[in-house]
Design a protein around this motif. Structure first.
Motif, PDB file in Angstrom:
ATOM      1  N   GLY A 264     -33.541  39.043 -27.853  1.00  0.00           N
ATOM      2  CA  GLY A 264     -32.137  37.829 -28.002  1.00  0.00           C
ATOM      3  C   GLY A 264     -31.023  37.462 -27.415  1.00  0.00           C
ATOM      4  O   GLY A 264     -31.153  37.571 -25.527  1.00  0.00           O
ATOM      5  N   PHE A 265     -30.755  36.349 -27.257  1.00  0.00           N
ATOM      6  CA  PHE A 265     -29.455  36.149 -26.494  1.00  0.00           C
ATOM      7  C   PHE A 265     -27.881  36.100 -27.286  1.00  0.00           C
ATOM      8  O   PHE A 265     -27.740  35.763 -28.737  1.00  0.00           O
ATOM      9  N   THR A 266     -26.576  36.883 -26.515  1.00  0.00           N
ATOM     10  CA  THR A 266     -25.398  36.423 -27.016  1.00  0.00           C
ATOM     11  C   THR A 266     -24.308  35.557 -25.934  1.00  0.00           C
ATOM     12  O   THR A 266     -24.684  35.383 -25.630  1.00  0.00           O
ATOM     13  N   LEU A 267     -23.419  34.428 -26.606  1.00  0.00           N
ATOM     14  CA  LEU A 267     -22.219  34.219 -26.407  1.00  0.00           C
ATOM     15  C   LEU A 267     -21.162  35.042 -26.083  1.00  0.00           C
ATOM     16  O   LEU A 267     -21.084  35.420 -27.518  1.00  0.00           O
ATOM     17  N   GLY A 268     -19.891  34.902 -25.842  1.00  0.00           N
ATOM     18  CA  GLY A 268     -18.562  35.871 -25.794  1.00  0.00           C
ATOM     19  C   GLY A 268     -18.259  35.882 -24.481  1.00  0.00           C
ATOM     20  O   GLY A 268     -17.937  36.747 -24.130  1.00  0.00           O
ATOM     21  N   ASP A 269     -18.091  34.667 -23.790  1.00  0.00           N
ATOM     22  CA  ASP A 269     -17.440  34.475 -23.012  1.00  0.00           C
ATOM     23  C   ASP A 269     -15.869  34.251 -23.291  1.00  0.00           C
ATOM     24  O   ASP A 269     -15.220  34.019 -22.132  1.00  0.00           O
ATOM     25  N   LYS A 270     -15.312  34.339 -24.015  1.00  0.00           N
ATOM     26  CA  LYS A 270     -13.944  34.161 -24.648  1.00  0.00           C
ATOM     27  C   LYS A 270     -13.632  33.143 -24.644  1.00  0.00           C
ATOM     28  O   LYS A 270     -12.069  33.059 -24.136  1.00  0.00           O
ATOM     29  N   VAL A 271     -13.734  31.773 -24.357  1.00  0.00           N
ATOM     30  CA  VAL A 271     -13.633  30.446 -24.531  1.00  0.00           C
ATOM     31  C   VAL A 271     -13.446  30.189 -25.877  1.00  0.00           C
ATOM     32  O   VAL A 271     -14.677  29.816 -26.549  1.00  0.00           O
ATOM     33  N   ASP A 272     -12.343  29.411 -26.808  1.00  0.00           N
ATOM     34  CA  ASP A 272     -12.267  28.743 -27.672  1.00  0.00           C
ATOM     35  C   ASP A 272     -13.269  27.173 -27.753  1.00  0.00           C
ATOM     36  O   ASP A 272     -13.165  26.598 -27.397  1.00  0.00           O
ATOM     37  N   GLY A 273     -14.296  27.477 -28.976  1.00  0.00           N
ATOM     38  CA  GLY A 273     -14.661  25.813 -29.426  1.00  0.00           C
ATOM     39  C   GLY A 273     -15.503  25.925 -28.727  1.00  0.00           C
ATOM     40  O   GLY A 273     -17.103  26.566 -29.720  1.00  0.00           O
ATOM     41  N   PRO A 274     -16.793  24.501 -29.394  1.00  0.00           N
ATOM     42  CA  PRO A 274     -17.846  24.656 -29.579  1.00  0.00           C
ATOM     43  C   PRO A 274     -19.109  25.039 -28.294  1.00  0.00           C
ATOM     44  O   PRO A 274     -18.587  24.661 -27.386  1.00  0.00           O
ATOM     45  N   PHE A 275     -19.860  25.283 -29.195  1.00  0.00           N
ATOM     46  CA  PHE A 275     -21.426  25.431 -27.903  1.00  0.00           C
ATOM     47  C   PHE A 275     -22.640  24.643 -28.552  1.00  0.00           C
ATOM     48  O   PHE A 275     -23.059  24.709 -29.851  1.00  0.00           O
ATOM     49  N   GLN A 276     -22.448  24.812 -27.696  1.00  0.00           N
ATOM     50  CA  GLN A 276     -24.828  24.354 -28.032  1.00  0.00           C
ATOM     51  C   GLN A 276     -26.042  25.507 -27.040  1.00  0.00           C
ATOM     52  O   GLN A 276     -25.430  25.112 -25.804  1.00  0.00           O
ATOM     53  N   LEU A 277     -27.052  25.639 -27.176  1.00  0.00           N
ATOM     54  CA  LEU A 277     -27.834  26.103 -26.491  1.00  0.00           C
ATOM     55  C   LEU A 277     -29.066  25.711 -26.991  1.00  0.00           C
ATOM     56  O   LEU A 277     -29.780  25.717 -28.262  1.00  0.00           O
ATOM     57  N   GLU A 278     -30.305  24.705 -26.319  1.00  0.00           N
ATOM     58  CA  GLU A 278     -31.530  23.879 -26.156  1.00  0.00           C
ATOM     59  C   GLU A 278     -31.915  24.850 -26.260  1.00  0.00           C
ATOM     60  O   GLU A 278     -32.846  25.494 -24.712  1.00  0.00           O
ATOM     61  N   ILE A 279     -33.414  25.779 -26.579  1.00  0.00           N
ATOM     62  CA  ILE A 279     -34.583  26.265 -26.338  1.00  0.00           C
ATOM     63  C   ILE A 279     -35.775  26.082 -26.940  1.00  0.00           C
ATOM     64  O   ILE A 279     -36.500  25.407 -27.362  1.00  0.00           O
ATOM     65  N   ASP A 280     -36.809  25.508 -25.527  1.00  0.00           N
ATOM     66  CA  ASP A 280     -38.361  24.675 -25.436  1.00  0.00           C
ATOM     67  C   ASP A 280     -39.407  25.997 -25.929  1.00  0.00           C
ATOM     68  O   ASP A 280     -40.117  25.911 -26.794  1.00  0.00           O
ATOM     69  N   PHE A 281     -39.280  26.915 -24.844  1.00  0.00           N
ATOM     70  CA  PHE A 281     -39.828  28.247 -25.344  1.00  0.00           C
ATOM     71  C   PHE A 281     -39.533  29.530 -24.146  1.00  0.00           C
ATOM     72  O   PHE A 281     -38.907  28.789 -23.316  1.00  0.00           O
ATOM     73  N   ILE A 282     -39.886  30.486 -24.583  1.00  0.00           N
ATOM     74  CA  ILE A 282     -39.533  31.455 -24.134  1.00  0.00           C
ATOM     75  C   ILE A 282     -41.087  32.422 -23.540  1.00  0.00           C
ATOM     76  O   ILE A 282     -41.660  32.574 -24.806  1.00  0.00           O
TER      77      ILE A 282
END
Length: 305
Positions: A264-282
């Motif tokens: 899995g993937f987790t975002l928790g960098d304590k920075v408020d605001g929008p985010f996005q991550l695109e993943i083609d393949f794993i």
């Protein structure tokens, strides 16, 4: 009857499943959102526990039970055939020569359905996370808004996370399966982020561990911008984090089919605001130039002077 029992035992049911676990798959299609409870048993502070037993929520249908039995018997037949052929249904020599393998790619809604998203909303937070297909249906787009505001429940001290997690593989008759990645030594991803750091998580099964919720982590730093980046993460770079413990020379990561459950993937960098991550393949990679088994500095315990 004896032949059926033998086949079930060869598929891995011996010593693992009791009677109610064998019957559960037959009732699985009759349960409402039963799989959602597999990923979280969290109950918000102050809320009352459920008073209705789970068995009272079953909408029993004899026809659905028969259809489920046929489906699982068909799947068991395929698993038995693959087992006799070789690892993962491939001849043994072909399996040993395999250098790369794509585990997950995102080209349709069916590919997205293999993943589950969650956020601090489960604990009363205000972060939002969504998952959809990217442009031209060529990638998964994980996006949303991170909010670190702590819920006012008197117990929660931290908040602000969003995550994406692959559903654990399940075999016939709801048997829990495990990935065998022993033939590879690195994860290989093609992603495009917005500059935020993401934590790549490898989940283990508490059934084989004395510690619950053991996680192996690696911080993946995306650079942002319009270009895709290909990231190779050796398994030796993951560190163990569970209940405040950090991996050392006594707790090296060991990815095998007996303990490795999902990713899995987790975002928790304590920075408020929008985010996005695109993943083609794993995917997986057997990089023979990488021979490192443990990536972190170790110290001799109780050195002799």
């Amino acid at each position: 009857m004896a032949l059926t029992v033998t086949v079930l035992n060869s598929a891995g049911l011996r010593g693992r499943c009791c009677r109610h676990k064998v019957l559960h798959p037959l009732l699985g299609p009759l349960l409402v959102d039963s799989m959602s409870k597999l990923y979280s048993s969290y109950r918000r502070p102050g809320s009352q526990p459920e008073k209705i037993p789970s068995w009272q929520k079953i909408d029993f249908s004899f026809k659905k039970g028969i259809d489920a039995l046929k489906t699982h018997l068909s799947l068991l037949k395929k698993e038995t055939k693959d087992y006799l052929t070789g690892p993962e249904g491939h001849p043994f020599d072909q399996y040993l020569l395999q250098q790369t393998k794509v585990m997950w790619e995102f080209r349709s809604q069916e590919d997205l359905n293999k993943w589950v998203i969650s956020s601090d909303v489960e604990i009363g937070g205000k972060s939002e996370v969504y998952l959809k297909l990217g442009r031209n249906n060529q990638a998964a787009l994980l996006y949303g808004t991170l909010n670190t505001e702590v819920p006012r429940d008197g117990e929660t001290k931290y908040s602000g996370y969003c995550s994406m997690r692959a559903k654990p593989p399940v075999g016939s008759f709801a048997r829990k399966k495990y990935y065998d990645w022993s033939n590879f030594n690195s994860l290989y991803l093609r992603v495009r982020g917005d500059g935020r750091p993401w934590m790549v998580n490898i989940y283990t099964d508490p059934y084989f561990s004395h510690q619950k919720d053991d996680l192996y982590n690696y911080f993946m730093f995306t650079r942002g911008g319009p270009y895709w980046e290909e990231i190779k993460i050796p398994f030796s770079k993951f560190f163990l984090s569970s209940r405040g413990r950090v991996q050392d020379d006594q707790h090296p990561i060991w990815l095998d089919k007996a303990s490795f459950l999902t990713l899995g993937f987790t975002l928790g960098d304590k920075v408020d605001g929008p985010f996005q991550l695109e993943i083609d393949f794993i995917g997986l990679l057997n990089d023979r130039a990488h021979t490192e088994e443990f990536a972190y500095e170790t110290y001799e315990k109780n050195p002799q002077i």
